[in-house]
Design an enzyme around this catalytic site. Structure first.
Site, PDB file in Angstrom:
ATOM      1  N   ASP B  28       0.870  -1.173   0.000  1.00 60.44           N
ATOM      2  CA  ASP B  28       0.000   0.000   0.000  1.00 60.44           C
ATOM      3  C   ASP B  28       0.916   1.234   0.000  1.00 60.44           C
ATOM      4  OD1 ASP B  28      -2.354   1.599   0.336  1.00 60.44           O
ATOM      5  OD2 ASP B  28      -1.794   1.813   2.447  1.00 60.44           O
ATOM      6  N   ASP B  30      -0.044   5.274   0.410  1.00 61.50           N
ATOM      7  CA  ASP B  30      -0.258   6.377   1.365  1.00 61.50           C
ATOM      8  C   ASP B  30      -0.367   5.795   2.778  1.00 61.50           C
ATOM      9  OD1 ASP B  30      -0.604   8.919   2.292  1.00 61.50           O
ATOM     10  OD2 ASP B  30      -2.618   9.207   1.487  1.00 61.50           O
TER      11      ASP B  30
END
EC number: 3.1.3.41
Lengths: 304, 304
Positions: B28, B30
């Site tokens: 992932d 952010d």
């Protein structure tokens, strides 16, 4: 088996007994008096009959885009005589609720509105300050300056303490962003009504519930809804008309909004008509959650 | 008590054992590599370390507004070297799902898009026909002619068999009306992702879930979501990278999306970082629904 509703159509004695039980009739409009642009035959005469017997008639609608004056124009255009005082729409209900029941102390009592001019008219009539609504400065794309100013609060109004979401035909990302941030900062969350769809052109379009649902989803908060079947609307109506609930009957075509509204409001009676959304099979079904006290095929059957 | 995650930070032997277990890291972005516009110190070096050990790195993001090429530009602007093939965003995932898994037969296989150009780019790359999206003819107020033409179908495209809802910064009443009517006519309902919010400017703005939720509310249908934690996204990733799930680790900051995505995908491992949304207390809590296999305070702790 749960008690079934009494069928009044064609039974003159039963109709008279029914009419004698009530002083006030709360009438849903679309699906009861008309469908779309088509006035049902006998609507005007039935309303005349009720009035001639001294009954108080109240038109109760979840329509949030119209003020009472707008809605009276609509009734007039349909050929139905009415006065503004007989009309209770969810925009008015919301204004009444904010000014007479919620009573948020100043200065943090300004309303951020998602909705059309009908809401603004009714807020003004109750002397409530608001921003948003039809203000053209919100009818545009979001900009990097908006993100920044909403995030740091410099573009938000510190006096907003209430977010009121109604049907907004001009909803956009910028407006939803403002509403979300006011809620995140602690504003109270109200919705004129939460109907997911709006009947129009013999089908459905997005309703007021489509405006509030993204905010519900983002915040995890449920709004206080001011339309049927919310009892906040019943309280608003009662605050104005001071009626005896036991001598009042709710008339509507939808079990899940109209009839439920009357039952949960502990009215003396509920009358379902079969000219709208709900069908007889719904209350005939085993374990039907909402069963009206009376039903007629169509409103004009009350003329006997 | 449920097994607690192994803490790797500061434990060189445990880190090496961890790294040896996996060939592929799904990352992932952010909250893991950066927060907003701030790259975390050591991000670039940690990715270099993984690559130097022959690990396959895949950037997995629910961002639906960007194509892979757009997202690569973002990675580059953050100072992170990457190739387009290492990027898996929900717009691409949606396009892959439509073309390779859903395979709706022509002619009723056109997509009505609620979203931005990133979705359009990825649909084009898979040869999928679409309408809506950034077409300026939908960026306006609804008119009486629209109501009529949408209701009678004359303004609808009979070949639309799929509605794909992503984050649309230009969402409006007209677009929602079109999408609803395609769904009401039987179109399949897809969403790039259903995140209710979008992290931005150190706070939150409406996410892709805010675009699909009114349609869910109106139709009573749930979309197939192509972002984390939906396994439809995992299937799309696997369809492209052909990895061994047991030798793959999902790395993320959110238990409810990233870590859940890895656990439900039966990956060999999940690694939580504490630089984003979820806190250690969430998995420490009695009856925590999602518990990662490993955790570090920050990604760069993997450098030992």
């Amino acid at each position: 088996m749960a008690p079934q509703p009494k069928h009044l159509s064609g039974d003159k004695a039963a109709i008279n007994e029914f009419l004698d039980q009530f002083d006030v009739f709360l009438l849903d409009c679309d699906g009861v008096l008309w469908s779309g642009d088509n006035l049902f035959p006998g609507t005007v005469e039935t309303l005349e009959l009720l009035r001639s017997k001294g009954k108080q008639v109240v038109f109760v609608t979840n329509n949030s885009t119209k003020s009472r004056a707008d809605y009276q124009k609509k009734l007039t255009s349909m050929g139905i005589p009415s006065s503004v005082d007989e009309i209770f729409a969810s925009a008015y209900s919301s204004a009444i609720y904010i000014s007479r029941i919620l009573k948020v102390p100043p200065p943090r009592n300004k309303v951020y509105v998602l909705g059309e001019s009908g809401i603004e008219t009714e807020l003004k009539s109750e002397g409530i300050e608001f921003i948003g609504g039809t203000d053209p400065s919100y009818r545009r794309d979001i900009t990097p300056e908006d993100y920044k100013g909403i995030a740091d609060g410099s573009l938000l109004d510190d006096n907003v303490g209430i977010v009121l979401a109604g049907l907004d035909f001009h909803v956009n990302y910028l407006k939803l962003s403002h509403a979300y941030h006011y809620l995140a900062r602690g504003a109270k969350f109200l919705a004129t009504n939460t109907d997911s769809t709006l009947p129009s052109n013999h089908t459905f379009f997005p309703g007021a519930g489509s405006i509030s649902i993204p905010l519900i989803n983002m915040t995890g908060q449920q709004p206080t809804a001011l339309g049927k079947p919310s009892q906040a609307m019943m309280d608003s109506i009662e605050g104005k008309f001071q009626f005896d609930r036991k001598r009042t009957c709710m008339v509507g075509d939808r079990l899940d909004t109209d009839i439920r509204f009357g039952i949960e409001g502990k009215l003396g009676g509920t009358l379902a008509v079969l000219t709208g959304v709900s069908k007889k099979e719904e209350w005939d079904a085993e374990g039907a959650p909402v069963i009206p006290a009376f039903y007629v095929e169509k409103l004009s059957d009350l003329m006997g």
